[in-house]
Each structure stands twice: as C-alpha cells, then as structure tokens.
Design a protein around this motif. Sequence first.
Motif, mmCIF file in Angstrom:
data_model
loop_
_atom_site.group_PDB
_atom_site.id
_atom_site.type_symbol
_atom_site.label_atom_id
_atom_site.label_comp_id
_atom_site.label_asym_id
_atom_site.label_seq_id
_atom_site.Cartn_x
_atom_site.Cartn_y
_atom_site.Cartn_z
ATOM 1 N N LEU A 77 0.852 -1.264 0.075
ATOM 2 C CA LEU A 77 -0.057 0.045 0.091
ATOM 3 C C LEU A 77 1.047 1.187 -0.261
ATOM 4 C CD1 LEU A 77 -2.891 1.277 0.158
ATOM 5 C CD2 LEU A 77 -2.664 1.263 2.731
ATOM 6 N N TRP A 78 0.643 2.030 -1.058
ATOM 7 C CA TRP A 78 1.441 3.467 -1.141
ATOM 8 C C TRP A 78 0.497 4.567 -1.590
ATOM 9 C CZ3 TRP A 78 1.679 5.762 -5.576
ATOM 10 C CH2 TRP A 78 1.314 4.978 -6.874
ATOM 11 N N LEU A 79 1.036 5.855 -1.402
ATOM 12 C CA LEU A 79 0.122 6.832 -2.073
ATOM 13 C C LEU A 79 1.229 7.835 -2.474
ATOM 14 C CD1 LEU A 79 -0.005 9.442 -0.019
ATOM 15 C CD2 LEU A 79 -1.774 7.803 1.175
ATOM 16 N N SER A 80 0.850 8.875 -3.417
ATOM 17 C CA SER A 80 1.568 10.098 -3.575
ATOM 18 C C SER A 80 0.618 11.337 -3.932
ATOM 19 C CB SER A 80 2.526 9.945 -4.872
ATOM 20 O OG SER A 80 3.297 10.911 -5.007
ATOM 21 N N VAL A 81 0.952 12.372 -3.274
ATOM 22 C CA VAL A 81 0.091 13.583 -3.378
ATOM 23 C C VAL A 81 0.470 14.494 -4.367
ATOM 24 C CG1 VAL A 81 -0.759 15.527 -2.099
ATOM 25 C CG2 VAL A 81 -0.502 13.310 -0.756
ATOM 26 N N SER A 82 -0.308 14.997 -5.330
ATOM 27 C CA SER A 82 0.018 16.058 -6.166
ATOM 28 C C SER A 82 -0.324 17.645 -5.953
ATOM 29 C CB SER A 82 -0.436 15.696 -7.697
ATOM 30 O OG SER A 82 -1.944 15.566 -7.690
ATOM 31 N N ARG A 83 -1.528 17.467 -5.049
ATOM 32 C CA ARG A 83 -1.717 18.997 -4.574
ATOM 33 C C ARG A 83 -2.482 18.628 -2.975
ATOM 34 N NH1 ARG A 83 -4.235 19.062 -9.480
ATOM 35 N NH2 ARG A 83 -6.282 19.669 -8.703
ATOM 36 N N GLY A 84 -2.400 19.711 -2.231
ATOM 37 C CA GLY A 84 -2.682 19.605 -1.138
ATOM 38 C C GLY A 84 -2.006 18.859 0.008
ATOM 39 N N THR A 85 -2.265 18.757 1.055
ATOM 40 C CA THR A 85 -1.874 17.780 2.133
ATOM 41 C C THR A 85 -2.996 16.941 2.936
ATOM 42 O OG1 THR A 85 -0.495 19.693 2.621
ATOM 43 C CG2 THR A 85 -0.629 18.063 4.420
ATOM 44 N N LEU A 86 -2.406 15.663 2.975
ATOM 45 C CA LEU A 86 -3.186 14.774 3.731
ATOM 46 C C LEU A 86 -2.829 14.342 5.079
ATOM 47 C CD1 LEU A 86 -3.298 12.088 0.925
ATOM 48 C CD2 LEU A 86 -5.050 13.340 1.620
ATOM 49 N N SER A 87 -3.870 14.039 5.742
ATOM 50 C CA SER A 87 -3.578 13.278 7.419
ATOM 51 C C SER A 87 -3.719 12.119 7.042
ATOM 52 C CB SER A 87 -4.123 13.868 8.298
ATOM 53 O OG SER A 87 -4.362 12.960 9.594
ATOM 54 N N ALA A 88 -2.632 11.142 7.246
ATOM 55 C CA ALA A 88 -2.548 9.867 6.887
ATOM 56 C C ALA A 88 -2.438 8.892 8.425
ATOM 57 C CB ALA A 88 -1.765 9.432 5.940
ATOM 58 N N PRO A 89 -2.456 9.144 9.645
ATOM 59 C CA PRO A 89 -2.548 10.160 10.097
ATOM 60 C C PRO A 89 -1.300 11.278 10.409
ATOM 61 C CG PRO A 89 -2.207 8.775 11.954
ATOM 62 C CD PRO A 89 -2.220 8.080 10.823
ATOM 63 N N ARG A 90 -0.122 10.912 9.896
ATOM 64 C CA ARG A 90 0.949 11.769 9.811
ATOM 65 C C ARG A 90 0.787 12.581 8.527
ATOM 66 N NH1 ARG A 90 5.495 10.215 13.269
ATOM 67 N NH2 ARG A 90 4.824 8.319 14.349
ATOM 68 N N LEU A 91 1.384 13.663 8.445
ATOM 69 C CA LEU A 91 1.256 14.370 7.321
ATOM 70 C C LEU A 91 1.977 14.049 6.204
ATOM 71 C CD1 LEU A 91 1.053 18.051 8.694
ATOM 72 C CD2 LEU A 91 -0.531 16.579 8.488
ATOM 73 N N VAL A 92 1.192 14.206 4.952
ATOM 74 C CA VAL A 92 2.056 13.949 3.551
ATOM 75 C C VAL A 92 1.560 15.091 2.692
ATOM 76 C CG1 VAL A 92 1.980 12.177 1.635
ATOM 77 C CG2 VAL A 92 1.470 11.232 4.104
ATOM 78 N N ASN A 93 2.759 15.671 2.370
ATOM 79 C CA ASN A 93 2.481 16.677 1.611
ATOM 80 C C ASN A 93 2.595 16.739 0.070
ATOM 81 O OD1 ASN A 93 2.623 18.734 4.001
ATOM 82 N ND2 ASN A 93 4.839 17.871 4.097
ATOM 83 N N ALA A 94 2.026 17.613 -0.810
ATOM 84 C CA ALA A 94 2.282 17.693 -2.212
ATOM 85 C C ALA A 94 3.718 17.342 -2.525
ATOM 86 C CB ALA A 94 1.848 19.079 -2.673
ATOM 87 N N GLY A 95 3.894 16.519 -3.546
ATOM 88 C CA GLY A 95 5.164 16.063 -4.011
ATOM 89 C C GLY A 95 5.817 14.836 -3.193
ATOM 90 N N GLU A 96 5.130 14.603 -2.231
ATOM 91 C CA GLU A 96 5.692 13.094 -1.696
ATOM 92 C C GLU A 96 5.233 12.079 -1.970
ATOM 93 O OE1 GLU A 96 7.098 13.308 2.922
ATOM 94 O OE2 GLU A 96 5.261 14.418 2.884
ATOM 95 N N MET A 97 5.759 10.920 -1.809
ATOM 96 C CA MET A 97 5.341 9.488 -1.851
ATOM 97 C C MET A 97 5.369 8.913 -0.504
ATOM 98 S SD MET A 97 6.725 6.299 -4.173
ATOM 99 C CE MET A 97 5.682 4.896 -4.237
ATOM 100 N N ALA A 98 4.645 8.153 -0.110
ATOM 101 C CA ALA A 98 4.658 7.497 1.213
ATOM 102 C C ALA A 98 4.193 6.053 1.071
ATOM 103 C CB ALA A 98 3.535 8.391 2.473
ATOM 104 N N ILE A 99 4.817 5.191 1.585
ATOM 105 C CA ILE A 99 4.939 3.756 1.416
ATOM 106 C C ILE A 99 4.388 3.295 2.953
ATOM 107 C CG2 ILE A 99 5.969 1.306 1.229
ATOM 108 C CD1 ILE A 99 7.572 2.851 -1.046
ATOM 109 N N PHE A 100 3.446 2.540 3.038
ATOM 110 C CA PHE A 100 2.843 2.001 4.258
ATOM 111 C C PHE A 100 3.546 0.574 4.818
ATOM 112 C CE2 PHE A 100 -0.278 5.136 2.853
ATOM 113 C CZ PHE A 100 -0.549 5.928 3.875
ATOM 114 N N GLU A 101 3.381 0.405 5.787
ATOM 115 C CA GLU A 101 3.725 -0.692 6.436
ATOM 116 C C GLU A 101 3.054 -2.073 5.642
ATOM 117 O OE1 GLU A 101 1.227 -1.060 10.370
ATOM 118 O OE2 GLU A 101 3.382 -1.052 10.515
ATOM 119 N N PRO A 102 3.525 -3.123 5.433
ATOM 120 C CA PRO A 102 3.000 -4.261 4.670
ATOM 121 C C PRO A 102 1.875 -4.884 5.473
ATOM 122 C CG PRO A 102 5.358 -4.899 4.682
ATOM 123 C CD PRO A 102 5.116 -3.541 5.555
#
Length: 304
Positions: free
Chosen positions: A206-231
């Motif tokens: 599971l992963w995500l990447s943000v192109s605009r705005g900011t997500l709470s995941a609950p840690r913040l993931v900002n525009a331009g970032e890619m985040a990979i979640f634990e398996p």
Amino acid sequence: MNVQLQPPIATDPRSAREAETHRAISYRTTGSGHGAIVRLMSPGDLGHLIKPFVFLDLFEGESSFINGMPMHPHSGIATVTVITEGNLRFEDADSGTGMIDYGGVEWMRAGGGVWHGKEMSVGTSKRIQGFQLWIALPPTLENASVDSQYLESSVMPEVGPARVILGAYQSVQSPVRAPAGMNYLLVTLRAGESWTYIPPNGHESLWLSVSRGTLSAPRLVNAGEMAIFEPGNGAVTLKALNKDAVFVIGSAEPHPYDLALGNYSVHTNPQALRAGEAKIAEIGVRLREHLKKPGGSAGVPVFK
C-alpha cells in the motif's frame, strides 16, 4: 533520492491504541527532480518494496515540455499515465485521437518490446500535471505483444471521491486491461473531507503520492511526497487538511518474482530480460530505417 525511514511509534498505551487503528508509514520520499519531472520511485530502490509497482514519476510544468519527450523503448512492464491537472492530446493508429484530462488514462503494456514517446502532445491547457507509473508484468505477459489503451475521463468509473484507474474497488471495475491483483485509484478530497481505503484481501502493498494539498494519514503527507505503508491488509483513513487534496493510491498482492533490470526494462529473470532487450534493439533498427525513408515520419507515436 531522499528516502526517510518512518520513526517507530512510541509504545505508551494511547499510541498503542492508535497503532491498532492506523496503518503506519514505513518510508516516505520527495524523490529527485529532473526539470518538469520528479522521480519518486525507481525499480532499483523503493520498487523492490512494493512491486509490482516499480516506478513513479510526478510531472508538472508548462504543457510544452511534453514535446521534448524522445522516442524510447520498454519491455517487461506496463506504463500508466494519469492526468491530475490540465490535459493532453493523444494520437494512435488504432485508437484514433482524443483528449485526456483529470482522470483520463494512457495504458501501454510494453510486453516483449516497444518504442514510444510521441503518442501524447500538448492539449488546450497551458500547464499539465500528472503521474506516470510502471507496473512489473508477470511471466505470462512480460514478453507478450504490445497492448495500448487511451481512455478519456468520461469512461473511467468512480467510487465516491475515487476514480478506479486499475483493478476493481467496491465492485466497480476499471476498463483498463491490467493484470489482476492490483488497484490504482485517483482521489480528490475536499478540504476537511475524510476517506477510508480498505484494500482487497491479499493486497499487502500500500502506498500513495500527493500531487496537490496535504493529507493526514494520520501523519502529514505533503504535495510532492510519496508514502509507503507498512505491509499488511489494514485500512488507511486519509483526511484533506486546509485545502483540497489530489493523490493517487495503489495496493497489490505481492509480486513473487525478482526484478531483472535493464535501462528501460524490468523482467522477472535474466533470460526474459535478454529476450526483451534483444527485441527492443531489433525494433530500434527498424525504427531508424523507417525514419530514413522518404515520407518516414519523425512524429511516429508508437513503433512495435
């Protein structure tokens, strides 16, 4: 590439309860920039963690940058291009012409080998933003024939705030002819809106990447970032903060094969890689001969 290992969650009782309800982020990156393109993941780094997803570019800038894309080869993979802002025009001998904007998709299964790079051109928008993702193909498809689709946004199905780019989610199936066992969604959340993604059974990556705005995941993931979640198979709840957030999210069953890497190719073993690279070399010879002929078009979109 700037990759950060997420610090472990503290073990106090309150944090332990949060860990039971929130899937932790293991890695995050802002990638490395190359003009209008930011490379967030490559097969030689984070691609090993979340394969079959092996490569991700975030592109953003003046639409004219697309004109500078050279013809180049691929084998063993499929490429998926989605637009998050603006539009591009596509032209293909089999699919005709049209416009891809937010939620529209270009899918190209390179399989045994293809040269491409000129099938997309400037549309009506001055600026363009989007993602290109590479998928590592299974042995049955990694040296198969080329398969391309150009799908305008009007035919891409929606589930709540999500467009189903690949796979199936909540019984809604994407029209893209991708291998089974993976999902890829394009999501827009309004400011303050929350959404929970529940991966299908067996989707451990599971992963995500943000192109605009900011997500709470609950840690913040900002525009331009890619985040990979634990398996695992746990869900993740995402919330857009002060403004709308646009992002892609992918989940998949494990890709149980090694990654045999070439310059433009990803295969499951060295033998398949050699076959793919031999094929794209042969196609390259024919492409150069084609371009030398009277009337040979330098703008040939796809050569296979």
